[in-house]
Enzyme design. Structure first.
Site, short mmCIF file in Angstrom:
data_model
loop_
_atom_site.label_atom_id
_atom_site.label_comp_id
_atom_site.label_asym_id
_atom_site.label_seq_id
_atom_site.Cartn_x
_atom_site.Cartn_y
_atom_site.Cartn_z
N GLU A 193 1.22 -0.48 -5.10
CA GLU A 193 0.26 0.58 -5.36
C GLU A 193 1.08 1.87 -5.38
O GLU A 193 1.39 2.45 -4.35
CB GLU A 193 -0.81 0.63 -4.26
CG GLU A 193 -1.95 1.60 -4.62
CD GLU A 193 -2.35 2.51 -3.48
OE1 GLU A 193 -3.20 3.38 -3.72
OE2 GLU A 193 -1.82 2.37 -2.37
N ASP B 128 0.81 -1.20 0.00
CA ASP B 128 0.00 0.00 0.00
C ASP B 128 0.86 1.27 0.00
O ASP B 128 1.89 1.33 0.65
CB ASP B 128 -0.90 -0.02 1.24
CG ASP B 128 -1.87 1.14 1.29
OD1 ASP B 128 -2.71 1.24 0.39
OD2 ASP B 128 -1.77 1.95 2.24
#
Length: 648
Positions: A380, A327
């Site tokens: 990401e 993330d």
């Protein structure tokens, strides 16, 4: 140094026995940021010492004046069970408490140098109390796995030359029991419903939003306090292992969202763990994230890098995860991410690159790919940082895949336009090919696109009800026929009407309506097409996989392109007509002389389309079109997408 053991008689008269699992070599690796199995040494471990069963504790708290273990077992008495500080540079406190077993709750009582008395959960705890309770729990995470067949074939089935179609979901809101809508399902209940659904829909992977323990449900799991624990909201660690095992038994790979970028400031968590800025930067220009109101790991510290990489390998080793989606990578790479220049820290050279984070990410990926066959890491990452998916040896960060955020943004901007105006934005759909092979990309329509007022996927689309659904079917067809792996968030496949609401189940009742059922059938058909046509996956990350036939018909908003497989017979031609006009007798150039057959049409009646499909074979004509010797004439369905394949 090795801590000497007390004699048996001395031990039996002590509340805490001197004992150590940490060697001098462990200490050296830990300090350098190269210890990737810390979970075997730190935390609470059920062991036997001198034939006595109990729990060994070890915690990193180098700036503490004292550390003790407190819990129900000693009435939370801070003076009853003091740990011993190792006589080396590790900053580790440790000790064995006889008789303490599975299920006991505990925390570390820490005396800080400034006089504060702190109570912290165990950073390495394998289980935590159900929130809002915040104590750690002694727990054995042994499990008798039955997924060896999957693990043996994973290097082939989870490789980048195979189909990767990911179903992203939030365990707390994918589905709930209608009789108990306030209760989240257990891991076992999810397994019973999810496995057959994913198999039926044809997804190859599931991606779980964070399953690690977190205190605040509205954070969706992205504010973690228990990095080594499966969230107790859904059951025990073993029950999560069962869910993963059931997916593996049915040839479905499991990706876990992982958050090494930031953590919350809850009093039982990592922030100021021993009274000092231990895990986070002391300089809040580097150590605090203004968007998420959370704290940023200090990647310059070897001990922090050891903690995080150990955590990544823990989920791959103990939970048999097949991939980690990392993330917020861009927020890690740059000190000035989402900050004004004057509010951001700098590296030692005055630049904005977080050099410690870059080192950490390279070490992470090398450790993952060295130790686990067939596992993928996915970034990401929304910036233009070069080489995210390039090998570390070639100067890259070493990820397997990167989310294609630019493609996602351009695509949604285009499809939001009224079809009459799309001719003015034609190249928002063609632009991505100019950089599509600079990295290995995953094309995401994730949870981030259906929250915070962005509207659901179906209500991003313009027009009346029929046009909205036709647009969305064509958007998904475009996605599945472009180079790159795929990701859809739960609910996108049924054209969920409302934005995602983490407090309740998806609106599965919508499937009683033909329009929503047709969308689900479309995604199922596209997954089948994607998995059975090598042209759509075998060379996904190579220029050899794609070629435009016509990228410039902006007046009619038509796009025609070729997808190429390992063999000529795999070749597909894709035609998109992104206006609500039936275009009859439209001529397209052909990649070679052959008969062609329509193998997918998003306008089929069965998909809630208008039924403008093309049956039979198209015969090539020796008439130049789009700079190609052979061409053919076909009808293009309104707001429709067609896939053609050559036949003998």
């Amino acid at each position: 140094m090795k801590v000497p053991n007390k004699s048996v008689s001395e031990k039996q008269n002590s509340a805490v026995w001197i004992y150590s699992l940490f060697t001098d070599f462990d200490t050296s690796l830990f300090l350098m940021g190269k210890h990737f199995r810390l979970y075997e040494k730190l935390g609470a471990h059920l062991i036997r010492v001198d034939e006595v069963e109990g729990t060994f504790f070890a915690v990193w708290a180098p700036n503490a004046l004292s550390v003790s273990v407190v819990g129900n077992f000693n009435g939370w008495n801070k003076t009853a069970h003091h740990l011993y500080r190792k006589l080396d540079s590790s900053g580790i406190w440790e000790g064995f408490i006889p008789g303490l077993g599975q299920g006991e709750v505990y925390k570390y009582a820490i005396k800080a140098t400034d006089g504060r008395d702190l109570e912290r959960g165990d950073p390495f705890a394998r289980k935590w109390e159900h929130p809002p309770h915040t104590a750690s729990i002694i727990w054995d995470t042994n499990y008798s796995w039955k997924d060896k067949t999957w693990l043996n074939k994973r290097p082939k089935s989870n490789a980048l030359d195979q189909p990767i179609s990911v179903y992203e979901l939030h365990l707390g809101s994918w589905r709930r029991d209608p009789a108990e809508p306030e209760r989240v399902l257990t891991y076992k209940e999810i397994a019973d419903a999810l496995v057959p659904y994913v198999m039926d829909m044809g997804f190859t992977h599931v991606e779980f939003m964070p399953v690690m323990e977190y205190p605040y449900f509205p954070s969706w799991g992205y504010q973690i306090t228990g990095y080594f624990a499966a969230s107790s909201r859904h059951g025990t660690p073993q029950e999560l292992m069962y869910l993963i095992e059931q997916l593996h038994k049915n040839n479905i790979a499991v990706i876990l969202d992982w958050v090494p970028s930031h953590f919350p400031g809850d009093a039982h968590g990592l922030y100021e763990f021993d009274g000092s800025h231990l895990y986070e930067h002391a300089d809040m220009r580097k150590g605090f994230h203004p968007d998420w109101k959370s704290y940023i790991f200090n990647y310059d510290r070897g001990e922090v890098r050891s903690f995080l990489i150990s955590n990544a390998l823990f989920w791959l080793e103990l939970y048999h995860a097949d991939g980690l989606r990392v993330d917020a990578v861009a927020s890690m790479l740059y000190f000035d991410f989402s900050r004004k220049e004057e509010e951001a820290g700098t590296n030692q050279y005055g630049g904005s690159d977080n050099l410690g984070a870059i080192t950490f990410l390279k070490d992470l990926n090398e450790a993952v790919y060295t130790n686990y066959k067939g596992v993928q890491t996915i970034a990401e990452e929304s910036s233009t940082f070069p080489g995210v998916t390039h090998p570390v040896a070639e100067g890259g960060l070493g990820f397997g895949l990167k989310w294609m955020m630019g493609w996602m943004n351009d695509t949604l901007k285009y499809f939001k336009n009224d079809p009459l105006n799309r001719k003015y934005h034609h190249h928002q759909l063609t632009f991505s090919i100019t950089y599509a092979f600079s990295e290995k990309f995953m094309m995401p329509f994730s949870h981030d696109e259906v929250v915070h007022g962005k509207s659901s996927m179906i209500y991003k689309m313009p027009g009346d009800e029929w046009q909205k659904f036709a647009n969305l079917r064509s958007l998904y067809t475009y996605m599945f026929t472009q180079p790159g792996s795929k990701l859809l968030f739960m609910g996108n496949e049924i054209a969920q009407n409302s934005e995602w609401n983490f407090t309740k189940s998806l609106d599965w009742h919508l499937l009683q309506y033909d329009s929503h059922k047709g969308m689900q059938d479309t995604v199922r058909a596209l997954n089948h097409l994607y998995r059975t046509e090598p042209a759509l996956y075998a060379n996904n990350y190579s220029y050899d996989s794609f070629e435009w036939i016509n990228a410039d018909d902006q007046l009619q908003s038509v796009y025609v392109y070729i997808r190429k497989g390992p063999k000529a017979k795999d070749t597909l031609v894709v035609v998109l007509n992104l206006t609500p006009v039936l275009r009859e007798n439209y001529r397209i150039g052909l990649p070679f002389k052959a008969k062609w057959k329509e193998i997918f049409n998003s306008d089929a009646l069965a998909l809630f389309g208008s039924g403008k499909v093309n049956n039979g074979l198209y015969l090539p004509q020796q008439e130049t079109c789009h700079y190609r010797e052979y061409s053919m004439i076909m009808d293009l369905p309104p707001l429709g997408s067609v896939v053609l394949k050559s036949v003998k």
